[in-house]
Design a protein around this motif. Structure first.
Motif, PDB file in Angstrom:
ATOM      1  N   PRO A  15       0.813  -1.246   0.031  1.00  0.00           N
ATOM      2  CA  PRO A  15      -0.060  -0.069  -0.117  1.00  0.00           C
ATOM      3  C   PRO A  15       0.758   1.275   0.147  1.00  0.00           C
ATOM      4  N   ALA A  16       0.396   2.459  -0.579  1.00  0.00           N
ATOM      5  CA  ALA A  16       1.379   3.440  -0.761  1.00  0.00           C
ATOM      6  C   ALA A  16       1.576   4.016   0.871  1.00  0.00           C
ATOM      7  N   THR A  17       0.607   3.666   1.598  1.00  0.00           N
ATOM      8  CA  THR A  17       0.741   4.279   2.999  1.00  0.00           C
ATOM      9  C   THR A  17       2.145   3.933   3.618  1.00  0.00           C
ATOM     10  N   HIS A  18       2.562   2.795   2.899  1.00  0.00           N
ATOM     11  CA  HIS A  18       4.096   2.282   3.692  1.00  0.00           C
ATOM     12  C   HIS A  18       5.220   3.135   3.307  1.00  0.00           C
ATOM     13  N   LEU A  19       4.957   4.034   2.338  1.00  0.00           N
ATOM     14  CA  LEU A  19       6.054   5.244   2.253  1.00  0.00           C
ATOM     15  C   LEU A  19       6.230   5.856   3.413  1.00  0.00           C
ATOM     16  N   ASP A  54     -11.802   8.111  -5.541  1.00  0.00           N
ATOM     17  CA  ASP A  54     -11.427   7.788  -4.200  1.00  0.00           C
ATOM     18  C   ASP A  54      -9.811   7.768  -4.322  1.00  0.00           C
ATOM     19  N   LEU A  55      -9.175   8.914  -4.662  1.00  0.00           N
ATOM     20  CA  LEU A  55      -7.884   8.709  -4.653  1.00  0.00           C
ATOM     21  C   LEU A  55      -6.935   8.748  -3.355  1.00  0.00           C
ATOM     22  N   ARG A  56      -7.269   8.108  -2.461  1.00  0.00           N
ATOM     23  CA  ARG A  56      -6.634   8.091  -1.202  1.00  0.00           C
ATOM     24  C   ARG A  56      -5.520   7.198  -1.173  1.00  0.00           C
ATOM     25  N   LEU A  57      -4.608   7.437  -0.419  1.00  0.00           N
ATOM     26  CA  LEU A  57      -3.346   6.456  -0.318  1.00  0.00           C
ATOM     27  C   LEU A  57      -3.872   4.648  -0.197  1.00  0.00           C
ATOM     28  N   HIS A  58      -4.888   4.641   0.386  1.00  0.00           N
ATOM     29  CA  HIS A  58      -5.259   3.249   0.653  1.00  0.00           C
ATOM     30  C   HIS A  58      -5.556   2.570  -0.477  1.00  0.00           C
ATOM     31  N   ASN A  59      -5.960   3.246  -1.519  1.00  0.00           N
ATOM     32  CA  ASN A  59      -6.505   2.951  -2.649  1.00  0.00           C
ATOM     33  C   ASN A  59      -5.355   3.051  -3.916  1.00  0.00           C
ATOM     34  N   ILE A  60      -4.109   3.178  -3.336  1.00  0.00           N
ATOM     35  CA  ILE A  60      -2.923   2.948  -4.133  1.00  0.00           C
ATOM     36  C   ILE A  60      -1.867   2.115  -4.023  1.00  0.00           C
ATOM     37  N   MET A  61      -1.490   1.274  -4.633  1.00  0.00           N
ATOM     38  CA  MET A  61      -0.587   0.263  -4.321  1.00  0.00           C
ATOM     39  C   MET A  61       0.654   0.648  -5.107  1.00  0.00           C
ATOM     40  N   PHE A  72      -0.325   1.290  -9.003  1.00  0.00           N
ATOM     41  CA  PHE A  72      -1.606   0.733  -9.319  1.00  0.00           C
ATOM     42  C   PHE A  72      -2.606   1.211  -8.386  1.00  0.00           C
ATOM     43  N   PHE A  73      -3.963   1.581  -9.132  1.00  0.00           N
ATOM     44  CA  PHE A  73      -4.897   2.256  -8.715  1.00  0.00           C
ATOM     45  C   PHE A  73      -6.135   1.233  -8.352  1.00  0.00           C
ATOM     46  N   LEU A  74      -6.551   1.115  -7.012  1.00  0.00           N
ATOM     47  CA  LEU A  74      -7.592   0.250  -6.580  1.00  0.00           C
ATOM     48  C   LEU A  74      -8.800   1.050  -6.434  1.00  0.00           C
ATOM     49  N   LYS A  98      -3.941  13.119  -0.283  1.00  0.00           N
ATOM     50  CA  LYS A  98      -3.128  13.808   0.894  1.00  0.00           C
ATOM     51  C   LYS A  98      -3.851  14.061   2.160  1.00  0.00           C
ATOM     52  N   THR A  99      -4.848  13.497   2.276  1.00  0.00           N
ATOM     53  CA  THR A  99      -5.881  13.528   3.309  1.00  0.00           C
ATOM     54  C   THR A  99      -6.202  12.026   4.014  1.00  0.00           C
ATOM     55  N   ASP A 100      -5.314  11.164   3.787  1.00  0.00           N
ATOM     56  CA  ASP A 100      -5.743   9.820   4.356  1.00  0.00           C
ATOM     57  C   ASP A 100      -5.428   9.972   5.839  1.00  0.00           C
ATOM     58  N   PRO A 101      -6.435   9.632   6.595  1.00  0.00           N
ATOM     59  CA  PRO A 101      -6.452  10.053   7.911  1.00  0.00           C
ATOM     60  C   PRO A 101      -5.446   9.212   8.696  1.00  0.00           C
ATOM     61  N   THR A 102      -5.297   7.909   8.185  1.00  0.00           N
ATOM     62  CA  THR A 102      -4.293   7.124   8.709  1.00  0.00           C
ATOM     63  C   THR A 102      -2.927   7.429   8.611  1.00  0.00           C
ATOM     64  N   CYS A 103      -2.514   8.295   7.488  1.00  0.00           N
ATOM     65  CA  CYS A 103      -1.325   8.842   7.139  1.00  0.00           C
ATOM     66  C   CYS A 103      -0.984   9.969   6.743  1.00  0.00           C
TER      67      CYS A 103
END
Length: 163
Positions: A15-19, A54-61, A72-74, A98-103
């Motif tokens: 997941p992009a959040t790993h960055l 819904d282009l939040r980081l949790h939808n990007i791999m 990859f966009f999910l 830029k507004t993923d609440p977890t990251c």
């Protein structure tokens, strides 16, 4: 860019959040390259007329490759195709990442994404860039403040229930 219709094997993607959350992926050079690839891929998506719903980081791999990263966009159920994407939707997509609440992404990282986006897309003139960046930042702060208020309210509610 890749639009995922099915979830790929987990072993190859992160997941992009790993960055932002994983120390393994936090070396400055690697993170900068991933942010650049992310901005470029969103620009490529927009250049062919797609807006992700819904282009939040949790939808990007992301997948590390020899030359950088594949993006990859999910969650593409609300992705739409436009002849010409309205400015408002471009700003919305750039803000959503830029507004993923977890990251929470730093302002510097947000600018890196925008610069990479603009280098590929080139939609905004130099004069417009400042206005667009300011608008994205204002909207980002607004969404993050709402998120913080909700979190505080939930914590307060949990605290009062436990007493």
């Amino acid at each position: 860019f890749f639009l995922m219709l099915r979830r790929p094997p987990r072993s190859t993607l992160l997941p992009a959040t790993h960055l932002f959350l994983s120390p393994h992926h936090r070396t400055p050079g690697m993170k900068r390259k991933a942010l650049q690839c992310l901005g470029e891929e969103v620009a490529a998506l927009h250049l062919v007329g797609f807006v992700h719903g819904d282009l939040r980081l949790h939808n990007i791999m992301i997948q590390e490759t020899d030359g950088g990263f594949k993006i990859f966009f999910l969650d593409n159920e609300s992705t739409k195709l436009y002849r010409k994407i309205p400015r408002k939707l471009i700003i919305q997509n750039l803000r959503q990442m830029k507004t993923d609440p977890t990251c929470i992404i730093s302002k510097t990282d947000r600018l890196r994404i925008f610069r990479a986006y603009q280098n590929i897309h080139g939609r905004f003139t130099r004069d417009e860039e400042r206005t667009v960046i300011t608008e994205i930042e204002r909207l980002t702060e607004k969404v993050l403040e709402i998120s913080r208020k909700r979190r505080r309210a939930a914590l307060s509610k949990m605290s009062s229930v436990s007493h």
